[in-house]
Design a protein around this motif. Structure first.
Motif, PDB file in Angstrom:
ATOM      1  N   LEU A  70       1.683 -11.782   6.054  1.00  0.00           N
ATOM      2  CA  LEU A  70       2.296 -10.722   5.271  1.00  0.00           C
ATOM      3  C   LEU A  70       3.603 -11.255   4.689  1.00  0.00           C
ATOM      4  N   TRP A  93      -0.628  -9.603   1.271  1.00  0.00           N
ATOM      5  CA  TRP A  93      -1.385  -9.924   2.480  1.00  0.00           C
ATOM      6  C   TRP A  93      -2.332 -11.094   2.170  1.00  0.00           C
ATOM      7  N   PHE A 102      -3.531 -12.819   9.831  1.00  0.00           N
ATOM      8  CA  PHE A 102      -3.048 -12.321   8.542  1.00  0.00           C
ATOM      9  C   PHE A 102      -1.645 -12.851   8.300  1.00  0.00           C
TER      10      PHE A 102
END
Length: 488
Positions: free
Chosen positions: A147, A125, A145
């Motif tokens: 990922l 992350w 974010f």
């Protein structure tokens, strides 16, 4: 210098190059003027992807907070979930604390990363802050974010890991949740932090009854899909009844602390019309408990048969109609009861027999819980809470006498707690409780002959007035005994 006749001379070569460069510059200038910039970017990116195709096996998902003008639930879940995964080596974090929060909260800052493992799959992350291309362009600032993981695990991540993150985030939020107590003020909800310490561990109830209530609550919480499948609103009703001081309010607080639900204390005496009740209930949140205490004397409902006179329309003067029992019932299990999920409705009363049967049927009050006088098991719970006495190691010397004196309906948990609070010395507190129990026993024995005479007189009068009473004399005697006890 010698040049072959078959090859162009350097002069002609440079002349041709200059001409070609001029044409390219002219075409490029015309392209910039005639082709929009977005189309140019698309052409350049397509050519770049064709000529320089990536051989990376890593897939990166971008998760931002904006979901077509609404909050992205996955972003909120990731922020909560990752707050518990922050590495001790992190060098830059965000810190926040709301006015209702008891502790500070830490979140990832720009550029910080968190490594996670799920079913032997490594994930990474990264929190990114994009401040825009221009200086001072704060309106275009965005946070998201990233990922990243191996492409071959795409289905596992989307179908299993993301739901896992959402589930864990919900557990974390429930653990951190600050419970609120909402009460009425001029037909508006006002809120304060609910800090009632009552739990199922500290409340003076029989262990079997505690387990029954907790299992019923757990079953209600996990059956969202079941309620939807059978076509019922996701709500549950509880009736708490019994003498004053038997722990009804404490049980409400224990249920709220157990479920992490807010509590709405509805005083029906402050509500004048059905329309006001509707507006108040629509303003309550999901995952909450609506409490109406002492409903038998909270308000004098008009007779249900007289609420609508013949010839009156159903909607006639609805906005000015007084508060009615039918209006309340409609919010318990009528159409309006479906306006919200995960709701619990609790009625409390000292006199169950005074309630309209319409309030008590299943679907409205699903579970009836009798909160009676203090039993010896309940006393031991209170003795542990107030005096730290644990009967599993070595029971106190006064326990046998207290158990004998508490047999039957003698004293309420509130009265026991009051006696135990008078001294921190266990011997002194328990001796005081023994004295109180002996006085109560003596008073009950004095009243017993009087009660028997009243019972006998009423039974004789009843039999004279109704010689052909239904059922056996024994059943009538039991019913009259109940009336005598109620009358006294």
């Amino acid at each position: 210098m010698f040049f072959s006749k078959d090859l162009p001379s350097p002069t002609s070569f440079f002349t041709a190059y200059a001409s070609m460069a001029g044409y390219i510059m002219m075409i490029r200038s015309m392209a910039h003027q005639l082709i929009p910039g977005t189309v140019q970017d698309l052409i350049y990116s397509s050519l770049h992807s064709l000529l320089f195709r990536s051989t990376s096996t890593t897939l990166t998902l971008t998760i931002d907070d904006d979901n077509m003008g609404m909050h992205n639930e996955i972003y909120q879940a990731a922020q909560t979930y990752l707050s518990t995964k922050i590495s001790p080596d992190a060098v830059r974090l965000r810190i926040s604390k709301g006015h209702k929060d008891k502790h500070v909260n830490l979140y990832l800052s720009d550029g910080e990363t968190v490594n996670d493992v799920y079913q032997n799959v490594e994930l990474k992350w990264r929190f990114v802050t994009d401040r825009g291309d221009k200086k001072g362009d704060d309106d275009r600032r965005s946070e998201y974010f990233e990922l990243s993981f191996d492409k071959k695990h795409k289905d596992l991540i989307l179908n299993s890991y993301i739901p896992h993150v959402e589930s864990k985030a919900k557990e974390i939020r429930d653990e951190r949740r600050i419970l609120m107590l909402h009460s009425l003020n001029s037909l508006r909800w006002e809120s304060v932090i609910l800090e009632h310490p009552s739990t199922f561990k500290t409340i003076a109830m029989e262990d079997e009854l505690k387990r029954d209530v907790m299992e019923d609550l757990d079953r209600f919480i996990r059956r969202k899909d079941y309620y939807k499948k059978v076509g019922k609103a996701w709500k549950r009703g509880y009736l708490l009844y019994g003498p004053p001081g038997t722990g009804k309010s404490s049980l409400v607080a224990a249920m709220a602390n157990y479920l992490k639900f807010d509590v709405y204390d509805l005083q029906l005496a402050s509500v004048m019309r059905d329309s006001d009740l509707r507006r108040l209930l629509l303003a309550t949140r999901n995952r909450s408990i609506l409490v109406i205490e002492d409903i038998d004397c909270a308000v004098d409902f008009p007779n249900r048969l007289e609420q609508q006179q013949p010839g009156e329309g159903k909607n006639c003067g609805d906005s000015q109609a007084p508060l009615t029992l039918s209006g309340l019932l409609n919010f318990i299990d009528g159409l309006w009861s479906s306006c919200g999920d995960e709701r619990i409705i609790i009625f409390t009363t000292n006199h169950k027999d005074r309630l309209d049967p319409a309030l008590l049927r299943p679907g409205r009050m699903d579970m009836h819980i009798y909160m009676g006088h203090c039993t010896f098991q309940g006393f031991k719970t209170l003795a542990f809470n107030y005096l730290g006495l644990n009967d599993t190691t070595m029971p106190h010397r006064l326990y046998p006498g207290i158990e004998r004196l508490m047999d039957g309906e003698v004293i309420t948990p509130a009265q026991v707690a009051e006696e135990l609070m008078k001294s921190e010395d266990a011997d002194v507190a328990l001796e005081g409780l023994v004295n109180v129990l002996e006085k109560m026993r003596f008073k009950a024995n004095e009243l017993s002959p009087v009660l028997k005479k009243k019972e006998s007189r009423l039974e004789r009068d009843e039999m004279r007035a109704r010689p052909d009473t239904e059922g056996s004399p024994r059943k009538n005697s039991k019913r009259i005994k109940k009336l005598v006890l109620f009358w006294t």
